[in-house]
Design a protein around this motif. Structure first.
Motif, PDB file in Angstrom:
ATOM      1  N   ALA A 222       0.824  -1.211   0.000  1.00  0.00           N
ATOM      2  CA  ALA A 222       0.000   0.000   0.000  1.00  0.00           C
ATOM      3  C   ALA A 222       0.860   1.265   0.000  1.00  0.00           C
ATOM      4  CB  ALA A 222      -0.919  -0.005   1.217  1.00  0.00           C
ATOM      5  N   LYS A 223       1.949   1.245   0.764  1.00  0.00           N
ATOM      6  CA  LYS A 223       2.820   2.426   0.794  1.00  0.00           C
ATOM      7  C   LYS A 223       3.398   2.722  -0.583  1.00  0.00           C
ATOM      8  CE  LYS A 223       4.409   2.134   5.617  1.00  0.00           C
ATOM      9  NZ  LYS A 223       5.563   1.806   6.501  1.00  0.00           N
ATOM     10  N   GLY A 224       3.904   1.674  -1.234  1.00  0.00           N
ATOM     11  CA  GLY A 224       4.461   1.861  -2.566  1.00  0.00           C
ATOM     12  C   GLY A 224       3.409   2.335  -3.551  1.00  0.00           C
ATOM     13  N   THR A 225       2.203   1.795  -3.429  1.00  0.00           N
ATOM     14  CA  THR A 225       1.094   2.233  -4.276  1.00  0.00           C
ATOM     15  C   THR A 225       0.878   3.728  -4.127  1.00  0.00           C
ATOM     16  OG1 THR A 225       0.031   0.058  -4.177  1.00  0.00           O
ATOM     17  CG2 THR A 225      -1.374   1.930  -4.692  1.00  0.00           C
ATOM     18  N   ARG A 226       0.840   4.197  -2.897  1.00  0.00           N
ATOM     19  CA  ARG A 226       0.627   5.632  -2.636  1.00  0.00           C
ATOM     20  C   ARG A 226       1.785   6.476  -3.174  1.00  0.00           C
ATOM     21  NH1 ARG A 226      -1.777   8.906   1.450  1.00  0.00           N
ATOM     22  NH2 ARG A 226      -1.097  11.056   1.077  1.00  0.00           N
ATOM     23  N   LEU A 227       3.017   6.045  -2.930  1.00  0.00           N
ATOM     24  CA  LEU A 227       4.166   6.855  -3.340  1.00  0.00           C
ATOM     25  C   LEU A 227       4.334   6.882  -4.856  1.00  0.00           C
ATOM     26  CD1 LEU A 227       6.826   6.006  -0.595  1.00  0.00           C
ATOM     27  CD2 LEU A 227       5.425   8.062  -0.827  1.00  0.00           C
ATOM     28  N   LEU A 228       3.789   5.908  -5.570  1.00  0.00           N
ATOM     29  CA  LEU A 228       3.815   5.960  -7.028  1.00  0.00           C
ATOM     30  C   LEU A 228       2.826   6.985  -7.586  1.00  0.00           C
ATOM     31  CD1 LEU A 228       4.110   2.176  -7.990  1.00  0.00           C
ATOM     32  CD2 LEU A 228       5.846   3.944  -8.324  1.00  0.00           C
ATOM     33  N   GLY A 229       1.955   7.502  -6.732  1.00  0.00           N
ATOM     34  CA  GLY A 229       0.964   8.473  -7.184  1.00  0.00           C
ATOM     35  C   GLY A 229      -0.375   7.871  -7.536  1.00  0.00           C
ATOM     36  N   ILE A 230      -0.602   6.627  -7.108  1.00  0.00           N
ATOM     37  CA  ILE A 230      -1.869   5.940  -7.387  1.00  0.00           C
ATOM     38  C   ILE A 230      -2.915   6.418  -6.384  1.00  0.00           C
ATOM     39  CG2 ILE A 230      -3.025   3.696  -7.462  1.00  0.00           C
ATOM     40  CD1 ILE A 230      -0.168   2.564  -8.208  1.00  0.00           C
ATOM     41  N   ARG A 231      -4.001   6.972  -6.883  1.00  0.00           N
ATOM     42  CA  ARG A 231      -5.045   7.520  -6.010  1.00  0.00           C
ATOM     43  C   ARG A 231      -6.147   6.501  -5.718  1.00  0.00           C
ATOM     44  NH1 ARG A 231      -5.890  13.008  -6.546  1.00  0.00           N
ATOM     45  NH2 ARG A 231      -7.543  12.687  -4.992  1.00  0.00           N
ATOM     46  N   ALA A 232      -6.333   5.533  -6.625  1.00  0.00           N
ATOM     47  CA  ALA A 232      -7.416   4.561  -6.436  1.00  0.00           C
ATOM     48  C   ALA A 232      -7.016   3.234  -7.059  1.00  0.00           C
ATOM     49  CB  ALA A 232      -8.714   5.062  -7.067  1.00  0.00           C
ATOM     50  N   VAL A 233      -7.518   2.147  -6.457  1.00  0.00           N
ATOM     51  CA  VAL A 233      -7.384   0.805  -7.008  1.00  0.00           C
ATOM     52  C   VAL A 233      -8.790   0.270  -7.225  1.00  0.00           C
ATOM     53  CG1 VAL A 233      -6.567  -1.541  -6.625  1.00  0.00           C
ATOM     54  CG2 VAL A 233      -5.170   0.382  -5.872  1.00  0.00           C
ATOM     55  N   VAL A 234      -9.069  -0.167  -8.445  1.00  0.00           N
ATOM     56  CA  VAL A 234     -10.388  -0.696  -8.790  1.00  0.00           C
ATOM     57  C   VAL A 234     -10.244  -2.191  -9.046  1.00  0.00           C
ATOM     58  CG1 VAL A 234     -12.386  -0.472 -10.300  1.00  0.00           C
ATOM     59  CG2 VAL A 234     -10.903   1.512  -9.900  1.00  0.00           C
ATOM     60  N   ALA A 235     -11.026  -3.009  -8.346  1.00  0.00           N
ATOM     61  CA  ALA A 235     -10.905  -4.460  -8.480  1.00  0.00           C
ATOM     62  C   ALA A 235     -12.267  -5.114  -8.324  1.00  0.00           C
ATOM     63  CB  ALA A 235      -9.927  -5.007  -7.441  1.00  0.00           C
ATOM     64  N   GLU A 236     -12.337  -6.390  -8.703  1.00  0.00           N
ATOM     65  CA  GLU A 236     -13.584  -7.139  -8.539  1.00  0.00           C
ATOM     66  C   GLU A 236     -13.836  -7.471  -7.077  1.00  0.00           C
ATOM     67  OE1 GLU A 236     -13.809 -10.477 -11.353  1.00  0.00           O
ATOM     68  OE2 GLU A 236     -12.274  -9.413 -12.507  1.00  0.00           O
ATOM     69  N   SER A 237     -12.773  -7.732  -6.312  1.00  0.00           N
ATOM     70  CA  SER A 237     -12.869  -7.934  -4.866  1.00  0.00           C
ATOM     71  C   SER A 237     -11.478  -7.757  -4.280  1.00  0.00           C
ATOM     72  CB  SER A 237     -13.428  -9.325  -4.526  1.00  0.00           C
ATOM     73  OG  SER A 237     -12.563 -10.344  -4.995  1.00  0.00           O
ATOM     74  N   PHE A 238     -11.421  -7.549  -2.962  1.00  0.00           N
ATOM     75  CA  PHE A 238     -10.165  -7.308  -2.265  1.00  0.00           C
ATOM     76  C   PHE A 238      -9.988  -8.312  -1.138  1.00  0.00           C
ATOM     77  CE2 PHE A 238     -11.249  -3.184  -4.027  1.00  0.00           C
ATOM     78  CZ  PHE A 238     -10.031  -2.667  -4.447  1.00  0.00           C
ATOM     79  N   GLU A 239      -8.752  -8.733  -0.908  1.00  0.00           N
ATOM     80  CA  GLU A 239      -8.442  -9.449   0.324  1.00  0.00           C
ATOM     81  C   GLU A 239      -8.468  -8.460   1.492  1.00  0.00           C
ATOM     82  OE1 GLU A 239      -7.115 -12.964   1.083  1.00  0.00           O
ATOM     83  OE2 GLU A 239      -8.542 -13.190  -0.550  1.00  0.00           O
ATOM     84  N   ARG A 240      -8.762  -8.963   2.683  1.00  0.00           N
ATOM     85  CA  ARG A 240      -9.053  -8.112   3.837  1.00  0.00           C
ATOM     86  C   ARG A 240      -7.914  -7.166   4.206  1.00  0.00           C
ATOM     87  NH1 ARG A 240      -7.524  -8.719   9.112  1.00  0.00           N
ATOM     88  NH2 ARG A 240      -6.712 -10.785   8.648  1.00  0.00           N
ATOM     89  N   ILE A 241      -6.719  -7.708   4.442  1.00  0.00           N
ATOM     90  CA  ILE A 241      -5.653  -6.881   4.999  1.00  0.00           C
ATOM     91  C   ILE A 241      -5.202  -5.822   3.995  1.00  0.00           C
ATOM     92  CG2 ILE A 241      -3.315  -6.875   5.962  1.00  0.00           C
ATOM     93  CD1 ILE A 241      -3.771  -9.674   6.987  1.00  0.00           C
ATOM     94  N   HIS A 242      -5.074  -6.198   2.733  1.00  0.00           N
ATOM     95  CA  HIS A 242      -4.583  -5.216   1.766  1.00  0.00           C
ATOM     96  C   HIS A 242      -5.604  -4.103   1.550  1.00  0.00           C
ATOM     97  CE1 HIS A 242      -2.130  -3.489  -1.299  1.00  0.00           C
ATOM     98  NE2 HIS A 242      -3.077  -3.607  -2.208  1.00  0.00           N
ATOM     99  N   ARG A 243      -6.878  -4.426   1.525  1.00  0.00           N
ATOM    100  CA  ARG A 243      -7.877  -3.358   1.423  1.00  0.00           C
ATOM    101  C   ARG A 243      -7.735  -2.380   2.580  1.00  0.00           C
ATOM    102  NH1 ARG A 243     -11.989  -1.346   3.643  1.00  0.00           N
ATOM    103  NH2 ARG A 243     -11.820  -2.860   5.330  1.00  0.00           N
ATOM    104  N   SER A 244      -7.585  -2.918   3.792  1.00  0.00           N
ATOM    105  CA  SER A 244      -7.406  -2.064   4.964  1.00  0.00           C
ATOM    106  C   SER A 244      -6.136  -1.229   4.851  1.00  0.00           C
ATOM    107  CB  SER A 244      -7.360  -2.936   6.222  1.00  0.00           C
ATOM    108  OG  SER A 244      -7.083  -2.165   7.364  1.00  0.00           O
ATOM    109  N   ASN A 245      -5.065  -1.841   4.335  1.00  0.00           N
ATOM    110  CA  ASN A 245      -3.816  -1.102   4.186  1.00  0.00           C
ATOM    111  C   ASN A 245      -3.920   0.019   3.163  1.00  0.00           C
ATOM    112  OD1 ASN A 245      -2.429  -2.530   6.126  1.00  0.00           O
ATOM    113  ND2 ASN A 245      -1.405  -3.899   4.689  1.00  0.00           N
TER     114      ASN A 245
END
Length: 888
Positions: free
Chosen positions: A776-799
């Motif tokens: 999640a940290k790397g996702t944010r630092l790359l400049g990604i504002r949103a992740v769109v998916a069919e479903s999420f695993e629990r911990i990563h969604r929370s992160n």
């Protein structure tokens, strides 16, 4: 009319061996008007007791109490409660980054005029150093000591930072390197099942509970302790004594019946359970095991099952306290009074289980017949890909139909596809269970007696999760045959299971690369994702410890161990697996003869001391940390550099470009690798630019407190496949509107310069696997504002929420494929920023390269009111920091 509850009516006394305890009584709460809470699942009873104590302290509402009691009405709930664990546990892989975040928060407190000491753990924290040691040396008696020395040398700077943290933060206990794996130490030593505290001259007793910053924390559910894995953000909240918001989950009962057949191991059972339970879509749900089959399982067997809870998607895999729990507490040397307290407390609170106990009411029930379990492995890419042992070779061939072969320089053999190059007895999943460890030793003994030897291309290792394992293997005279086959102990830590398998010998590596050979790792671990175990290994199979030894002898996954010879004995006759498979009666007898409380007491009496190399490490002092600008390991996290006392107003996300499109079950290992930093990757090129040689890259896990390395490592797994660049593995994407192919990091940097927000699109079960903050940290630092998916695993969604990244979910039936996305599209997300709310519908307009528009509606996966607040603040830690500033 709102219902009112008086928690003061529920305080009761409990006397155990003449000692008086005070407890908040669940039966008394039922009598006080909460309803028939005796029918609740065990896990929700423990949650209710937790909220009851919070209510008595003025930290929970009447509505919170009744929300849990009302769960029985529909066996589900939309209500949100706060959970406060008794303690927090963290391994170094996630703990060092968290301490770095807390050190940076202290710096921000100073900059914003606050007291840095307000960033301090109030909940007891156990910090276990178990993820750093690597299998560099193997197959010799000195391997463990040499690997430990190399660990200290490579990680000295990280460990000096820990020494600073040890003196800077309260309630922080360090368990030194070389002690074992956090989950096995927790099971054998740290957990109490029932906790106590002194307050105003009274002793209060209440359930032990924890949050652990590793997804396999659920292993402790086997002991009747509720606990689960979280990311570092929720770990920080728990450590700082902030209630953890959560929606009351569904609880699925798993009825076990029958009995395992002779020759079937606990590993075979857990791989079968994982495959079966994964089909039932258990993300965010608790699982409780019940039925007559539970009585057929030892506590270590239960621990093996609970350990792999995240592999089937659930939050917990819980076994209630029973006679077997007490037996295990006694075996592991727990105090007799503590054991008596556990029995008395759980019986008084309705938390005890026996054959006469009524089955709780569950949201659903799954049946598993233990007698149906057969010897098996799982692979070649996912833990739930269970196949019967007789079909293992077929599973490999199906995944890798093309044959490769390479000459091994200086050797009289050639390496062929299917050959096993890594055979590792590793991971707390199995090394915590004496039955499979003794079975591995007996199989080794029997193999040596028949004249079998390990194939020369196999890298063998044994890395127990506890030093107790070495003690009983030595006492049972099984260490010697394991050593003879190359399974010398190489260290005490996660090692191969966490990707720290170390280098293959140069001739073997050369043969793999030149011949394009699809080689195999067989390990007794819990994860086998692509690229995790070793960058040159294309297929990874999970297996029981005795099967790991067997595959080392056979040397190839193409050997059908169920029907073909493992090899030829010294008499030239074929030897089959059945010829050397251990007798279950001998396994049990050896365990009874060699394993007792004194072994555990002796080992754990000095666990906090560590080896001389550890004791020689010092650290700086002070409330804040003195960051060194030239460090490539310890860098101040940038997340709070520009933070102000008040959050900026939310804004809609407009003009967002796609950085990547991924398929189903993209794991956090794919998003943020933990293992070796491979040459040619963006992180490797960055380190080379600083003058660091390839031999000193070490792993992503070791450099998690360096955001410049970790951001370059995001979406950089060597096996990741971005659908925007079909047929390409590794960090690659296509920049738009230029159409140029770039690394993910370089493309993100160009978008950042142009002030273009980014979005990532995924399939189902996005973010499966480890509780990896940096995904999640790397996702944010790359400049990604949103992740769109069919479903999420629990911990990563929370992160993602914890880092201020918006998780959005497609409507049922809508996917990246039905939308025919190719990566050239522009996304606009509107209407959410003005008035955000939990699980809100978010309009999305997709503009294609031809100028056409498509409107869809997405679901914002901010599941609670608290998560909306975290997102509004830009993340959980920002929320905590601002609250600490306001309450000074």
């Amino acid at each position: 009319m709102a219902r009112v509850f008086d928690s003061s009516q529920t305080l009761r006394e409990l006397t155990v061996d003449g000692k008086l305890y005070h407890v908040y009584s669940l039966p008394a709460a039922e009598d006080a008007g909460l309803g028939r809470i005796t029918r609740l699942p065990y896990t929700l009873k423990v949650m209710l007791e937790n909220v009851l104590r919070q209510h008595a302290a003025g930290m929970a509402t009447d509505a919170d109490m009744y929300a849990l009691a009302d769960w029985l009405t529909t066996r589900s709930s939309e209500c949100e409660i706060g959970f406060m664990p008794t303690r927090v546990m963290m391994p170094d892989s996630s703990g060092i980054p968290l301490l770095g975040d807390m050190a940076a928060m202290r710096d921000a407190m100073v900059r914003l005029g606050g007291d840095p000491r307000r960033i301090n753990p109030l909940t007891p924290v156990d910090f276990i150093i178990d993820h750093a040691v690597t299998v560099d040396y193997f197959g010799t008696p000195e391997a463990a000591q040499r690997n430990m020395a190399l660990e200290i040398e490579r990680n000295r700077e990280r460990y000096e930072f820990l020494r600073w943290g040890q003196q800077a933060f309260d309630n922080l206990r360090l368990i030194p390197p070389g002690s074992g794996i956090c989950h096995q130490i927790n099971l054998e030593y740290l957990a109490r099942v029932v906790w106590t505290r002194e307050e105003a001259g009274r002793t209060f007793a209440y359930p032990d509970s924890l949050l652990g910053m590793d997804s396999h924390t659920a292993m402790i559910n086997s002991l009747g302790v509720i606990g689960w894995g979280v990311g570092g953000f929720e770990g920080a909240m728990a450590a700082l004594a902030e209630p953890i918001p959560m929606q009351i989950p569904e609880v699925v009962g798993c009825r076990l019946h029958g009995k395992l057949n002779p020759g079937v191991t606990s590993t075979d059972l857990v791989l079968s359970v994982t495959q079966i339970m994964r089909r039932h879509k258990l993300i965010g749900k608790f699982v409780e095991f019940f039925g007559p089959g539970v009585d057929e399982l030892s506590l270590p067997d239960r621990a093996t099952i609970a350990n792999m809870t995240p592999e089937y998607g659930a939050t917990m895999g819980f076994f209630p306290v029973d006679r077997e729990t007490l037996r295990y507490l006694a075996l592991t040397g727990r105090d007799q009074h503590q054991i008596a307290l556990v029995e008395a407390y759980t019986k008084a609170q309705g938390l005890w289980r026996d054959a006469q106990t009524p089955v709780p009411e569950y949201s659903a029930v799954v049946d598993i017949d233990l007698a149906s379990v057969e010897p098996c492995v799982a692979g070649p890419r996912r833990p739930h890909e269970r196949v019967p042992l007789a079909q293992a070779s077929q599973a490999f061939r199906a995944a890798h139909p093309t044959h490769g072969e390479g000459a091994v320089p200086g050797a009289d053999y050639r390496l062929k596809s299917g050959d096993v190059v890594v055979a590792a007895i590793t991971s707390c999943t199995n090394t915590s269970n004496p039955s499979v460890m003794v079975a591995a030793g007996l199989l080794a003994r029997n193999a040596v007696a028949r004249g079998l030897t390990t194939k020369p291309w196999v890298k063998t290792s044994l890395s127990p999760g506890s030093r107790v394992v070495a003690d009983y293997l030595a006492r049972s005279h099984l260490a010697q045959p394991l050593d003879q086959l190359g399974f010398n102990i190489v260290g005490y830590g996660c090692m191969t299971c966490a990707g720290n398998s170390g280098p293959l010998t140069e001739p073997i590596a050369a043969a793999i690369e030149k011949g394009n050979v699809a080689v195999v790792a067989v390990l007794s671990g819990n994860r086998n994702f692509e690229g995790r175990i070793h960058p040159l290994v294309r297929a990874n199979f999970l297996a029981s410890p005795p099967l790991v030894v067997a595959y080392a002898l056979a040397g190839s996954m193409l050997v059908d161990l169920a029907s073909e010879p493992i090899g030829a004995g010294r008499d030239g006759q074929p030897v089959f697996l059945k010829d050397i498979w251990p007798d279950p009666a001998e396994v049990r007898a050896l365990i009874d003869d060699t394993l007792g409380p004194e072994v555990f007491r002796s080992r754990y009496a000095t666990i906090e001391e560590g080896a001389p190399e550890w004791r020689s490490i010092g650290g700086s002092t002070g409330v804040t940390f003195a960051w060194q600008s030239g460090s490539t390991f310890i860098r101040r996290p940038p997340f709070f550099d520009d933070m102000q006392r008040e959050p900026a107003a939310l804004s809609d996300i407009r003009g967002a470009r796609l950085l990547a499109i991924f398929g189903d079950m993209l794991t956090t290992d794919h998003i943020s690798p933990i293992a070796t930093i491979s040459p040619g990757t963006p992180a490797a090129e960055y380190l080379e630019s600083l003058g660091i040689s390839a031999r000193d890259f070490v792993t992503y896990g070791a450099r998690r407190l360096n955001h410049d390395v970790m951001t370059r490592g995001t979406f950089a797994n060597i096996r990741i496949q971005n659908e925007m660049v079909p047929g390409v593995e590794g960090s690659a994407t296509r920049h738009w509107p230029s159409g140029e192919k770039l690394s993910v990091f370089d493309a993100a940097a160009r978008y950042r310069r142009d002030h273009v927000p980014l979005v990532v699109v995924g399939g189902a079960e996005y973010g499966a696997g480890s509780s990896r903050d940096w995904a999640a940290k790397g996702t944010r630092l790359l400049g990604i504002r949103a992740v769109v998916a069919e479903s999420f695993e629990r911990i990563h969604r929370s992160n993602l929420v914890g880092m201020g990244v918006l998780p959005l979910q497609f409507a049922p039936g809508v996917t990246r494929k039905t939308l025919a996305l190719d990566g050239s599209e522009v996304f606009d997300f509107s209407g959410f920023a003005a008035n955000p709310a939990p699980r809100q519908a978010v309009p999305c307009t997709i503009t294609r390269s031809d100028g056409s528009h498509l409107a869809i509606t997405l679901l914002a996966r901010l599941d609670t009111h608290h998560e909306v607040e975290y997102y509004r603040h830009g993340g959980i830690l920002h929320y905590i920091l601002r609250n600490r500033l306001k309450t000074e």
